[in-house]
Design an enzyme around this catalytic site. Structure first.
Site, PDB file in Angstrom:
ATOM      1  N   GLU A  82       0.815  -1.199   0.000  1.00  0.00           N
ATOM      2  CA  GLU A  82       0.000   0.000   0.000  1.00  0.00           C
ATOM      3  C   GLU A  82       0.850   1.252   0.000  1.00  0.00           C
ATOM      4  O   GLU A  82       1.944   1.276   0.560  1.00  0.00           O
ATOM      5  CB  GLU A  82      -0.918   0.002   1.231  1.00  0.00           C
ATOM      6  CG  GLU A  82      -1.891  -1.162   1.161  1.00  0.00           C
ATOM      7  CD  GLU A  82      -2.967  -1.145   2.230  1.00  0.00           C
ATOM      8  OE1 GLU A  82      -4.028  -1.719   1.972  1.00  0.00           O
ATOM      9  OE2 GLU A  82      -2.755  -0.581   3.306  1.00  0.00           O
ATOM     10  N   CYS A 103       6.090  -7.024   7.544  1.00  0.00           N
ATOM     11  CA  CYS A 103       7.198  -6.563   8.385  1.00  0.00           C
ATOM     12  C   CYS A 103       7.498  -7.622   9.433  1.00  0.00           C
ATOM     13  O   CYS A 103       6.590  -8.157  10.072  1.00  0.00           O
ATOM     14  CB  CYS A 103       6.856  -5.243   9.071  1.00  0.00           C
ATOM     15  SG  CYS A 103       8.239  -4.594  10.047  1.00  0.00           S
ATOM     16  N   GLY A 153       6.521  -1.939   6.326  1.00  0.00           N
ATOM     17  CA  GLY A 153       7.894  -2.438   6.365  1.00  0.00           C
ATOM     18  C   GLY A 153       8.877  -1.555   7.092  1.00  0.00           C
ATOM     19  O   GLY A 153       8.584  -0.408   7.438  1.00  0.00           O
ATOM     20  N   GLU A 154      10.052  -2.127   7.324  1.00  0.00           N
ATOM     21  CA  GLU A 154      11.134  -1.417   8.008  1.00  0.00           C
ATOM     22  C   GLU A 154      12.191  -1.038   6.964  1.00  0.00           C
ATOM     23  O   GLU A 154      12.966  -1.891   6.512  1.00  0.00           O
ATOM     24  CB  GLU A 154      11.722  -2.331   9.107  1.00  0.00           C
ATOM     25  CG  GLU A 154      13.030  -1.862   9.702  1.00  0.00           C
ATOM     26  CD  GLU A 154      13.013  -0.412  10.204  1.00  0.00           C
ATOM     27  OE1 GLU A 154      12.053  -0.005  10.871  1.00  0.00           O
ATOM     28  OE2 GLU A 154      13.979   0.321   9.898  1.00  0.00           O
ATOM     29  N   SER A 185      11.772   6.487   8.254  1.00  0.00           N
ATOM     30  CA  SER A 185      11.345   6.188   9.626  1.00  0.00           C
ATOM     31  C   SER A 185      11.791   4.780   9.987  1.00  0.00           C
ATOM     32  O   SER A 185      11.588   3.839   9.215  1.00  0.00           O
ATOM     33  CB  SER A 185       9.820   6.296   9.709  1.00  0.00           C
ATOM     34  OG  SER A 185       9.366   5.957  11.002  1.00  0.00           O
ATOM     35  N   SER A 208      11.017   5.717  15.597  1.00  0.00           N
ATOM     36  CA  SER A 208       9.785   5.373  16.309  1.00  0.00           C
ATOM     37  C   SER A 208      10.183   4.903  17.701  1.00  0.00           C
ATOM     38  O   SER A 208      10.571   3.759  17.890  1.00  0.00           O
ATOM     39  CB  SER A 208       9.052   4.251  15.565  1.00  0.00           C
ATOM     40  OG  SER A 208       8.737   4.678  14.258  1.00  0.00           O
ATOM     41  N   LEU A 209      10.112   5.799  18.664  1.00  0.00           N
ATOM     42  CA  LEU A 209      10.578   5.467  20.014  1.00  0.00           C
ATOM     43  C   LEU A 209       9.421   4.908  20.851  1.00  0.00           C
ATOM     44  O   LEU A 209       9.501   3.805  21.374  1.00  0.00           O
ATOM     45  CB  LEU A 209      11.205   6.713  20.659  1.00  0.00           C
ATOM     46  CG  LEU A 209      11.989   6.467  21.946  1.00  0.00           C
ATOM     47  CD1 LEU A 209      13.176   5.561  21.709  1.00  0.00           C
ATOM     48  CD2 LEU A 209      12.446   7.788  22.570  1.00  0.00           C
TER      49      LEU A 209
HETATM   50  N1  SAH Z   1       8.916   0.449  10.204  1.00  0.00           N
HETATM   51  C1  SAH Z   1       9.122   1.848  10.294  1.00  0.00           C
HETATM   52  C2  SAH Z   1       8.313   2.649   9.297  1.00  0.00           C
HETATM   53  C3  SAH Z   1       6.886   2.228   9.043  1.00  0.00           C
HETATM   54  S1  SAH Z   1       5.764   2.477  10.386  1.00  0.00           S
HETATM   55  C4  SAH Z   1       8.865   2.343  11.708  1.00  0.00           C
HETATM   56  O1  SAH Z   1       8.358   1.557  12.510  1.00  0.00           O
HETATM   57  O2  SAH Z   1       9.233   3.468  11.999  1.00  0.00           O
HETATM   58  C5  SAH Z   1       5.520   4.237  10.327  1.00  0.00           C
HETATM   59  C6  SAH Z   1       5.087   4.855  11.641  1.00  0.00           C
HETATM   60  O3  SAH Z   1       3.736   4.492  11.973  1.00  0.00           O
HETATM   61  C7  SAH Z   1       5.932   4.431  12.841  1.00  0.00           C
HETATM   62  O4  SAH Z   1       6.269   5.538  13.651  1.00  0.00           O
HETATM   63  C8  SAH Z   1       4.994   3.489  13.559  1.00  0.00           C
HETATM   64  O5  SAH Z   1       5.352   3.321  14.899  1.00  0.00           O
HETATM   65  C9  SAH Z   1       3.677   4.180  13.355  1.00  0.00           C
HETATM   66  N2  SAH Z   1       2.509   3.374  13.636  1.00  0.00           N
HETATM   67  C10 SAH Z   1       2.396   2.031  13.599  1.00  0.00           C
HETATM   68  N3  SAH Z   1       1.139   1.652  13.931  1.00  0.00           N
HETATM   69  C11 SAH Z   1       0.450   2.798  14.169  1.00  0.00           C
HETATM   70  C12 SAH Z   1      -0.897   3.075  14.515  1.00  0.00           C
HETATM   71  N4  SAH Z   1      -1.767   2.104  14.650  1.00  0.00           N
HETATM   72  N5  SAH Z   1      -1.259   4.364  14.689  1.00  0.00           N
HETATM   73  C13 SAH Z   1      -0.382   5.375  14.480  1.00  0.00           C
HETATM   74  N6  SAH Z   1       0.895   5.174  14.125  1.00  0.00           N
HETATM   75  C14 SAH Z   1       1.319   3.898  13.981  1.00  0.00           C
HETATM   76 FE1  SF4 Z   2       7.215  -2.934  11.274  1.00  0.00          FE
HETATM   77 FE2  SF4 Z   2       7.245  -0.272  11.698  1.00  0.00          FE
HETATM   78 FE3  SF4 Z   2       4.984  -1.702  12.003  1.00  0.00          FE
HETATM   79 FE4  SF4 Z   2       6.974  -1.988  13.746  1.00  0.00          FE
HETATM   80  S1  SF4 Z   2       5.782  -0.129  13.375  1.00  0.00           S
HETATM   81  S2  SF4 Z   2       5.797  -3.662  12.810  1.00  0.00           S
HETATM   82  S3  SF4 Z   2       8.742  -1.799  12.427  1.00  0.00           S
HETATM   83  S4  SF4 Z   2       6.099  -1.384  10.093  1.00  0.00           S
END
Ligand code: SAH
Ligand code: SF4
Length: 334
Positions: A82, A103, A153-154, A185, A208-209
């Protein structure tokens, strides 16, 4: 970059400028080989028999009330990924691209995480998401101005393809998007952050902390068992020093999980050196165990950071009504 079209043309002994003609046609929105009229007809026909012009094809599209568009795209091997185009003022658009189908990192709050590992996307599959979106934005008299690697994905687990795609997106004869308008990210994949330190395009980095202590973070994000907070922040500091740009800290506010005043203080105490900017994120429910913080708690959290000298911004959820928001990307049809 590795491109199936490039290798086919090469194996047929076609001159190098043919690939440039194909790239130009993709950039100007040609969808089928027949529309690549700069190529001789016979060549177009032969190409159409062996290789698709695009590595990803739109399969379904949803537009939400705020103008956010979500595409489900199919790779040539049938995987669904997507990408999401977010509308801003003055005709600007941000595209959220996917870097993997699925992921492997399994963050508990994330819809993509529940899909499990898929495969790395190729550089062409990533760049094609951007080219398709750029064309759609043009059609709406808007401009694709920003790219964020916040889809499925990461990205830092797939650096070779992600970096190649960024090179193309950034190049003046690609999409010409400036480095400061591209953000990667990461959930904290430290070897990938180290590779980014050595990468020549100084894109923005977002971490993403989502928690201020290791116990809470490990419960939310298994990757924290491998690279705890202190390690990942140290890697981010190296990136901030190398680029002279602050690293964004993404912090999802989860009700009763990480949104206490004590969490805010602890967070601030670790980020006080001027190298970070905190983005507080509204949680998009994905049907799991978590709930977003109520507005008064979120406000209190932000005030606490403010008092500690950090100036957080809030990221409002966009496209939530069509399940197009961050973290909700998990293509249903597989
Ligand atoms: N894997 C990478 C990039 C993709 S996720 C990462 O984790 O940073 C992109 C962002 O969306 C990240 O900051 C992730 O923590 C956040 N995210 C994941 N699930 C979410 C949700 N349900 N609501 C809001 N942000 C979310
Ligand atoms: Fe993967 Fe980012 Fe989702 Fe964590 S937040 S599962 S690293 S896509």
């Amino acid at each position: 970059m590795s491109d199936q079209v490039a290798s086919v043309l090469k194996s047929w002994g076609e001159p190098a400028y043919r690939l440039k003609q194909v790239d130009d046609a993709r950039r100007s929105g040609a969808r089928e080989w027949d529309e690549v009229t700069t190529l001789p007809k016979a060549l177009r026909t032969r190409l159409a028999e062996v290789v698709p012009l695009w590595t990803v094809a739109p399969d379904a599209m949803a537009e939400s009330r705020d103008g956010t568009i979500k595409w489900r795209l199919r790779t040539a091997d049938g995987l669904a990924i997507e990408s999401v185009l977010i509308k801003h003022a003055r005709g600007r658009r941000t595209l959220c691209v996917s870097s993997q189908a699925g992921c492997a990192l399994g963050c508990r709050f994330c819809a993509t995480g529940t899909m499990g590992p898929g495969r790395d996307l190729t550089a062409r599959e990533i760049a094609d998401q951007a080219y398709l979106a750029a064309d759609s934005a043009r059609g709406a008299e808007a401009r694709l101005s920003n790219i964020v690697f916040m889809g499925m994905g990461e990205p830092l687990q797939n650096t070779s393809a992600v970096f190649d795609a960024i090179r193309e997106i950034h190049a003046p004869d690609g999409l010409g998007i400036s480095a400061r308008s591209i953000a990667v990210s990461t959930a904290g994949w430290v070897p990938g952050i180290e590779e980014l330190v050595a990468f020549e395009v100084p894109v923005r980095l977002a971490l993403s902390l989502h928690a201020a202590d290791d116990d809470t973070r490990s419960a939310l994000m298994p990757i924290n068992n491998r690279w705890p907070i202190a390690n990942v922040l140290a890697a981010c500091r190296r990136y901030a020093d190398r680029t002279g740009r602050r690293v964004f800290i993404e912090y999802l506010l989860l009700d009763g999980v990480n949104d206490n005043v004590s969490d805010a203080r602890r967070l601030a105490s670790q980020l006080r050196d001027g190298r970070f900017h905190v983005n507080l994120i509204e949680y998009n429910a994905t049907g799991g165990d978590y709930r977003g913080s109520p507005p008064d708690r979120a406000r209190r959290f932000a005030e606490e950071l403010q008092e500690a000298g950090l100036h957080p911004s809030f990221r409002r959820s966009r496209g939530a009504d069509s399940a197009a928001a961050c973290g909700q990307l998990a293509a249903k049809a597989r």
